[in-house]
Design a protein around this motif. Structure first.
Motif, PDB file in Angstrom:
ATOM      1  N   ILE A 187       5.719 -24.464 -47.616  1.00 35.31           N
ATOM      2  CA  ILE A 187       6.218 -24.662 -46.199  1.00 35.31           C
ATOM      3  C   ILE A 187       5.739 -23.296 -45.611  1.00 35.31           C
ATOM      4  CG2 ILE A 187       8.515 -24.986 -45.142  1.00 35.31           C
ATOM      5  CD1 ILE A 187       8.137 -25.797 -48.849  1.00 35.31           C
ATOM      6  N   GLY A 188       4.912 -23.630 -44.748  1.00 30.58           N
ATOM      7  CA  GLY A 188       4.268 -22.571 -44.093  1.00 30.58           C
ATOM      8  C   GLY A 188       5.115 -22.415 -42.772  1.00 30.58           C
ATOM      9  N   ASP A 189       5.110 -20.920 -42.477  1.00 29.57           N
ATOM     10  CA  ASP A 189       5.539 -20.831 -40.906  1.00 29.57           C
ATOM     11  C   ASP A 189       4.598 -21.601 -39.745  1.00 29.57           C
ATOM     12  OD1 ASP A 189       3.635 -18.714 -40.944  1.00 29.57           O
ATOM     13  OD2 ASP A 189       5.074 -17.333 -40.378  1.00 29.57           O
ATOM     14  N   SER A 190       3.310 -21.972 -40.181  1.00 26.99           N
ATOM     15  CA  SER A 190       2.625 -22.727 -39.384  1.00 26.99           C
ATOM     16  C   SER A 190       3.377 -23.686 -38.688  1.00 26.99           C
ATOM     17  CB  SER A 190       1.238 -23.460 -39.992  1.00 26.99           C
ATOM     18  OG  SER A 190       1.910 -24.193 -41.113  1.00 26.99           O
ATOM     19  N   LEU A 191       4.572 -24.278 -39.238  1.00 27.41           N
ATOM     20  CA  LEU A 191       5.281 -25.188 -38.791  1.00 27.41           C
ATOM     21  C   LEU A 191       5.594 -25.145 -37.167  1.00 27.41           C
ATOM     22  CD1 LEU A 191       8.673 -24.779 -38.384  1.00 27.41           C
ATOM     23  CD2 LEU A 191       8.742 -24.460 -40.808  1.00 27.41           C
TER      24      LEU A 191
ATOM     25  N   ALA B  21       7.416 -20.693 -49.725  1.00 30.04           N
ATOM     26  CA  ALA B  21       8.022 -20.937 -48.577  1.00 30.04           C
ATOM     27  C   ALA B  21       7.870 -19.407 -48.028  1.00 30.04           C
ATOM     28  CB  ALA B  21       9.446 -20.911 -48.442  1.00 30.04           C
ATOM     29  N   ASP B  22       7.365 -19.518 -46.378  1.00 33.44           N
ATOM     30  CA  ASP B  22       7.188 -18.334 -45.921  1.00 33.44           C
ATOM     31  C   ASP B  22       8.323 -17.595 -45.346  1.00 33.44           C
ATOM     32  OD1 ASP B  22       4.334 -17.767 -45.531  1.00 33.44           O
ATOM     33  OD2 ASP B  22       4.170 -19.321 -43.924  1.00 33.44           O
ATOM     34  N   LEU B  23       8.486 -16.432 -45.691  1.00 34.07           N
ATOM     35  CA  LEU B  23       9.464 -15.538 -44.761  1.00 34.07           C
ATOM     36  C   LEU B  23       8.833 -15.319 -43.352  1.00 34.07           C
ATOM     37  CD1 LEU B  23      10.902 -12.530 -46.999  1.00 34.07           C
ATOM     38  CD2 LEU B  23      12.048 -14.603 -46.085  1.00 34.07           C
TER      39      LEU B  23
ATOM     40  N   LEU C 285      -1.176 -27.748 -50.292  1.00 36.25           N
ATOM     41  CA  LEU C 285      -1.109 -28.324 -48.940  1.00 36.25           C
ATOM     42  C   LEU C 285       0.161 -27.791 -48.294  1.00 36.25           C
ATOM     43  CD1 LEU C 285      -2.361 -31.859 -49.050  1.00 36.25           C
ATOM     44  CD2 LEU C 285      -3.671 -30.104 -47.889  1.00 36.25           C
ATOM     45  N   THR C 286      -0.028 -27.472 -47.053  1.00 37.37           N
ATOM     46  CA  THR C 286       1.415 -27.257 -46.261  1.00 37.37           C
ATOM     47  C   THR C 286       2.214 -28.549 -46.101  1.00 37.37           C
ATOM     48  OG1 THR C 286       0.531 -27.516 -43.948  1.00 37.37           O
ATOM     49  CG2 THR C 286       0.431 -25.387 -44.882  1.00 37.37           C
ATOM     50  N   CYS C 287       3.401 -28.244 -46.021  1.00 34.97           N
ATOM     51  CA  CYS C 287       4.471 -29.691 -45.877  1.00 34.97           C
ATOM     52  C   CYS C 287       5.744 -29.235 -44.984  1.00 34.97           C
ATOM     53  CB  CYS C 287       4.412 -30.297 -47.400  1.00 34.97           C
ATOM     54  SG  CYS C 287       5.302 -31.816 -47.501  1.00 34.97           S
TER      55      CYS C 287
ATOM     56  N   VAL D  28       1.404 -12.856 -51.822  1.00 30.73           N
ATOM     57  CA  VAL D  28       1.179 -12.036 -50.402  1.00 30.73           C
ATOM     58  C   VAL D  28      -0.131 -12.483 -49.874  1.00 30.73           C
ATOM     59  CG1 VAL D  28       0.513  -9.717 -49.943  1.00 30.73           C
ATOM     60  CG2 VAL D  28       2.217 -10.025 -51.903  1.00 30.73           C
ATOM     61  N   HIS D  29       0.128 -12.767 -48.478  1.00 30.24           N
ATOM     62  CA  HIS D  29      -0.945 -13.377 -47.661  1.00 30.24           C
ATOM     63  C   HIS D  29      -1.901 -12.311 -47.050  1.00 30.24           C
ATOM     64  CE1 HIS D  29      -1.465 -16.675 -44.181  1.00 30.24           C
ATOM     65  NE2 HIS D  29      -2.399 -15.902 -44.545  1.00 30.24           N
ATOM     66  N   LEU D  30      -3.164 -12.072 -47.397  1.00 28.94           N
ATOM     67  CA  LEU D  30      -3.905 -10.938 -47.076  1.00 28.94           C
ATOM     68  C   LEU D  30      -5.120 -11.724 -45.994  1.00 28.94           C
ATOM     69  CD1 LEU D  30      -4.057  -9.777 -50.530  1.00 28.94           C
ATOM     70  CD2 LEU D  30      -3.426  -8.092 -48.612  1.00 28.94           C
TER      71      LEU D  30
ATOM     72  N   ILE E  25       8.305 -16.865 -52.806  1.00 31.35           N
ATOM     73  CA  ILE E  25       8.394 -16.422 -51.383  1.00 31.35           C
ATOM     74  C   ILE E  25       7.001 -15.691 -50.780  1.00 31.35           C
ATOM     75  CG2 ILE E  25       9.495 -14.571 -49.776  1.00 31.35           C
ATOM     76  CD1 ILE E  25      11.567 -17.018 -50.828  1.00 31.35           C
ATOM     77  N   LYS E  26       6.578 -16.411 -49.777  1.00 28.68           N
ATOM     78  CA  LYS E  26       5.343 -15.819 -49.075  1.00 28.68           C
ATOM     79  C   LYS E  26       5.464 -14.876 -47.982  1.00 28.68           C
ATOM     80  CE  LYS E  26       1.923 -18.308 -47.116  1.00 28.68           C
ATOM     81  NZ  LYS E  26       1.579 -17.692 -45.830  1.00 28.68           N
ATOM     82  N   VAL E  27       4.941 -13.600 -48.155  1.00 31.83           N
ATOM     83  CA  VAL E  27       4.844 -12.636 -47.151  1.00 31.83           C
ATOM     84  C   VAL E  27       3.519 -12.214 -46.613  1.00 31.83           C
ATOM     85  CG1 VAL E  27       7.202 -11.547 -47.693  1.00 31.83           C
ATOM     86  CG2 VAL E  27       5.111 -10.820 -48.917  1.00 31.83           C
TER      87      VAL E  27
HETATM   88  O1  KIV Z   1       1.774 -20.977 -42.580  1.00 30.90           O
HETATM   89  C1  KIV Z   1       0.835 -21.310 -43.035  1.00 30.90           C
HETATM   90  O2  KIV Z   1       0.479 -22.778 -43.051  1.00 30.90           O
HETATM   91  C2  KIV Z   1       0.018 -20.582 -43.801  1.00 30.90           C
HETATM   92  C3  KIV Z   1      -1.358 -21.109 -44.346  1.00 30.90           C
HETATM   93  C4  KIV Z   1      -2.367 -21.358 -43.113  1.00 30.90           C
HETATM   94  C5  KIV Z   1      -1.800 -20.506 -45.586  1.00 30.90           C
HETATM   95  O3  KIV Z   1       0.290 -19.218 -44.009  1.00 30.90           O
END
Ligand code: KIV
Length: 269
Positions: free
Chosen positions: A41-45, A81-83, A20-22, A133-135, A109-111
């Motif tokens: 910790i998604g950049d969806s924040l 965590a998203d870059l 889950l994102t948090c 890696v997010h595709l 680290i997610k890219v």
């Molecule tokens: O930033 C995010 O919450 C995401 C998810 C949608 C996978 O990348």
């Protein structure tokens, strides 16, 4: 505690895991109680916390702040965590920004992207920093796609997605996230790579499932995406609590009950 080795074991044994994102400490604690295996910790924040209409305005400082808040409160989950947007377009900036997020408490680290990330992935892997890696639908490229649209439809697009997935894993990526792709394509990618694959709108055959926390608590702003289920008001959440919703998500994913057919995308538009 969940580590990359745990997820590799899960993949081998066919054990489905939840993510889950948090973005803050209180929810991170509840996710530990609910045994959520992976926290993103998604950049969806940028959208659900900061109120922007895309993830593009999010900065490395924002990501580091929220990563530290979550990491302090949950020592059980693997923390991704998203870059954020444009923070990894240049190799030396990507390395410095990855260090900032790892020092804030991230484990991976997610890219977003494909084969063009191979040099970065390999450099980080050699420097002790695993990448996810997010595709598929990569929200940082919303302006390239012209909207939030399903990706990987049609033979050519599906082949490109599969080739990108294989290339980044070959370069050293430790995990993949597949967003909004036909379930058959996600199944093929999951089978083709040895690393754990987490899906969102990618069908039931990925190794793990991720949802944005606000969505799965029924707090979607605007149109609810097809792949979202509200676990807060689900009758199986007998406690009617947020912690109950997290625990139900974890157990429904583990049991293979989520996602269902109505949450998936096919090859046709
Ligand atoms: O930033 C995010 O919450 C995401 C998810 C949608 C996978 O990348």
């Amino acid at each position: 505690m969940t580590t990359l080795s745990t997820l590799l074991q899960f993949k081998k044994s066919g054990t489905k895991f939840s993510c889950l994102t948090c973005y803050d400490a209180m929810f991170a604690r509840m996710m530990a109680q609910a045994k959520i295996e992976v926290i993103l910790i998604g950049d969806s924040l940028g959208m659900v916390v900061q109120g922007h209409n895309s993830t593009l305005p999010v900065t490395v400082a924002d990501m580091a702040y929220h990563t530290a808040n979550v990491a302090r409160a949950n020592s059980e989950a693997l923390i991704l965590a998203d870059l954020p947007f444009m923070s990894y377009a240049v190799l030396n900036e990507a390395i410095a920004n990855s260090r900032t997020l790892m020092q804030a408490g991230a484990h991976v680290i997610k890219v977003e992207g494909g084969f063009e990330l191979c040099e970065l992935i390999s450099t980080l892997a050699h420097a002790g920093t695993p990448t996810c890696v997010h595709l598929g639908l990569t929200p940082q490229s919303v302006n390239v796609f012209g909207g939030y649209k399903v990706q990987g439809r049609g033979t050519d697009a599906a082949a490109k997605l599969l080739n990108d997935a294989k290339a980044v894993v070959e370069a050293g990526a430790a995990m993949l996230v597949l967003e909004c792709v036909p379930s058959e394509v996600a199944k093929a990618v999951t089978k083709a790579v040895h690393v754990p694959v987490i899906g969102i709108g990618a069908g039931a055959d990925t190794d793990g499932q991720v949802l944005v926390m606000h969505d799965m608590l029924g707090m979607t702003h605007g149109r609810t995406p097809r792949f979202v289920h509200d676990f807060l008001t689900d009758p199986k959440n007998e406690a009617h609590s947020i912690e109950g919703a997290f625990a139900l998500f974890q157990s429904e994913v583990r049991a293979g009950n989520f996602p269902k057919a109505q949450h998936q995308f096919g090859n046709e538009a």
